[in-house]
Enzyme design. Sequence first.
Site, PDB file in Angstrom:
ATOM      1  N   SER A  18       0.843  -1.207   0.000  1.00 53.57           N
ATOM      2  CA  SER A  18       0.000   0.000   0.000  1.00 53.57           C
ATOM      3  C   SER A  18       0.878   1.258   0.000  1.00 53.57           C
ATOM      4  O   SER A  18       0.508   2.278  -0.592  1.00 53.57           O
ATOM      5  CB  SER A  18      -0.971   0.006   1.180  1.00 53.57           C
ATOM      6  N   ASN A  19       2.026   1.191   0.637  1.00 54.36           N
ATOM      7  CA  ASN A  19       2.940   2.337   0.606  1.00 54.36           C
ATOM      8  C   ASN A  19       3.585   2.489  -0.769  1.00 54.36           C
ATOM      9  O   ASN A  19       3.812   3.605  -1.233  1.00 54.36           O
ATOM     10  CB  ASN A  19       3.997   2.205   1.699  1.00 54.36           C
ATOM     11  N   MET A  95      10.649  -6.639   4.761  1.00 55.67           N
ATOM     12  CA  MET A  95      10.735  -7.246   6.089  1.00 55.67           C
ATOM     13  C   MET A  95      11.952  -8.153   6.249  1.00 55.67           C
ATOM     14  O   MET A  95      11.873  -9.224   6.855  1.00 55.67           O
ATOM     15  CB  MET A  95       9.426  -7.995   6.398  1.00 55.67           C
ATOM     16  N   ILE A  97      16.221  -7.785   7.382  1.00 55.87           N
ATOM     17  CA  ILE A  97      17.298  -6.895   7.818  1.00 55.87           C
ATOM     18  C   ILE A  97      18.412  -6.988   6.785  1.00 55.87           C
ATOM     19  O   ILE A  97      18.846  -8.082   6.427  1.00 55.87           O
ATOM     20  CB  ILE A  97      17.818  -7.314   9.209  1.00 55.87           C
ATOM     21  N   LEU A  98      18.857  -5.831   6.300  1.00 55.48           N
ATOM     22  CA  LEU A  98      19.892  -5.802   5.269  1.00 55.48           C
ATOM     23  C   LEU A  98      21.275  -5.740   5.917  1.00 55.48           C
ATOM     24  O   LEU A  98      21.502  -4.953   6.843  1.00 55.48           O
ATOM     25  CB  LEU A  98      19.680  -4.588   4.363  1.00 55.48           C
ATOM     26  N   ASN A 112      14.039   3.832   5.031  1.00 58.45           N
ATOM     27  CA  ASN A 112      13.101   2.832   5.568  1.00 58.45           C
ATOM     28  C   ASN A 112      11.907   3.521   6.210  1.00 58.45           C
ATOM     29  O   ASN A 112      12.024   4.590   6.806  1.00 58.45           O
ATOM     30  CB  ASN A 112      13.797   1.968   6.623  1.00 58.45           C
ATOM     31  N   HIS A 114       8.857   2.912   9.012  1.00 61.79           N
ATOM     32  CA  HIS A 114       8.492   2.045  10.137  1.00 61.79           C
ATOM     33  C   HIS A 114       7.268   2.626  10.840  1.00 61.79           C
ATOM     34  O   HIS A 114       7.228   3.836  11.112  1.00 61.79           O
ATOM     35  CB  HIS A 114       9.663   1.930  11.121  1.00 61.79           C
ATOM     36  N   ASP A 155      15.165  -0.976  12.257  1.00 64.36           N
ATOM     37  CA  ASP A 155      14.285   0.196  12.274  1.00 64.36           C
ATOM     38  C   ASP A 155      14.895   1.344  13.075  1.00 64.36           C
ATOM     39  O   ASP A 155      14.222   2.018  13.858  1.00 64.36           O
ATOM     40  CB  ASP A 155      12.898  -0.185  12.822  1.00 64.36           C
ATOM     41  N   GLU A 184       1.121   6.942   7.228  1.00 64.77           N
ATOM     42  CA  GLU A 184       2.439   6.583   6.692  1.00 64.77           C
ATOM     43  C   GLU A 184       2.505   6.797   5.183  1.00 64.77           C
ATOM     44  O   GLU A 184       3.553   7.166   4.662  1.00 64.77           O
ATOM     45  CB  GLU A 184       2.906   5.187   7.119  1.00 64.77           C
TER      46      GLU A 184
HETATM   47  C1  GAR Z   1       3.890  -0.796   6.725  1.00 60.47           C
HETATM   48  O1  GAR Z   1       3.048  -0.554   7.826  1.00 60.47           O
HETATM   49  C2  GAR Z   1       5.324  -0.474   7.068  1.00 60.47           C
HETATM   50  O2  GAR Z   1       5.444   0.652   7.874  1.00 60.47           O
HETATM   51  C3  GAR Z   1       5.755  -1.732   7.763  1.00 60.47           C
HETATM   52  O3  GAR Z   1       5.201  -2.754   6.968  1.00 60.47           O
HETATM   53  C4  GAR Z   1       3.959  -2.291   6.434  1.00 60.47           C
HETATM   54  C5  GAR Z   1       3.912  -2.582   4.954  1.00 60.47           C
HETATM   55  O4  GAR Z   1       2.645  -2.285   4.437  1.00 60.47           O
HETATM   56  N1  GAR Z   1       7.169  -1.829   7.924  1.00 60.47           N
HETATM   57  C6  GAR Z   1       7.747  -2.341   9.007  1.00 60.47           C
HETATM   58  O5  GAR Z   1       7.115  -2.816   9.922  1.00 60.47           O
HETATM   59  C7  GAR Z   1       9.262  -2.280   9.021  1.00 60.47           C
HETATM   60  N2  GAR Z   1       9.740  -2.737  10.273  1.00 60.47           N
HETATM   61  P1  GAR Z   1       2.432  -2.173   2.868  1.00 60.47           P
HETATM   62  O6  GAR Z   1       3.019  -3.454   2.266  1.00 60.47           O
HETATM   63  O7  GAR Z   1       0.955  -2.109   2.687  1.00 60.47           O
HETATM   64  O8  GAR Z   1       3.139  -0.938   2.379  1.00 60.47           O
END
Ligand code: GAR
Length: 216
Positions: A18-19, A95, A97-98, A112, A114, A155, A184
């Site tokens: 979604s992001n 998801m 860790i690099l 990144n 978070h 993060d 976000e």
């Molecule tokens: C988002 O909420 C992002 O902030 C989180 O994964 C989700 C991905 O949603 N990231 C983390 O938790 C990183 N530690 P999306 O696939 O719908 O963009």
Amino acid sequence: MPQSDLPKLVVLISGTGSNLKAILDACASGELPATVAAVISNKSDAYGLERARQAGVPAVVLEKSKEQDRRAYDAGLAETVAAYRPDWVVLAGWMRILTSAFLDRFPDRVINLHPALPGTFPGTHAIERAYEAWQNGEIEKTGVMVHLVPDEGVDVGPVLGFEEICFQSGESIEQFENRVHKLEHELLVRTIKTVLNTTPINRGQADTKEHEGKPL
Ligand code: GAR
């Protein structure tokens, strides 16, 4: 500006995307003066891959095999990303860790997202853990943040932007989660825009294997 002159992003995802969609939409509308050169997922069933295809963006799956160690996977990932000559690498729900095998190829160029405030709830399920902490009376607000990824810390890194979000009495986890995601999406696009405006283009850093480990 011609499309080819726009700053290039490579977006790494692991899930829904979604992001990623927020970024793609902002690029398409011109709100974000950038182009997504490729979307790379470590999961073949990530819905974000479909979103990339729908937007006409190359969608690449790079899964880690059981035999492969983390650094070998990350070196291959870096090679794949570098082939698109990105100015910025955006982790939007990535998801894994690099390790430095990846990060050293794109110094100060990995961003990144978070879903928590700086220094809080690192790792997975940050939204659920914050909601639970609120229900236990431990916190009254949480937030979302965007930061640079300097090393293998989870993060954590120089903060580029963050927004707080207060819990609302009686709201369900689903309602809360929707508010977090909306926030976000906005913060990520806004922060990338700011970064693009304030940092010179640095196209093609470490773009071929022969540059590995050597200054360009
Ligand atoms: C988002 O909420 C992002 O902030 C989180 O994964 C989700 C991905 O949603 N990231 C983390 O938790 C990183 N530690 P999306 O696939 O719908 O963009």
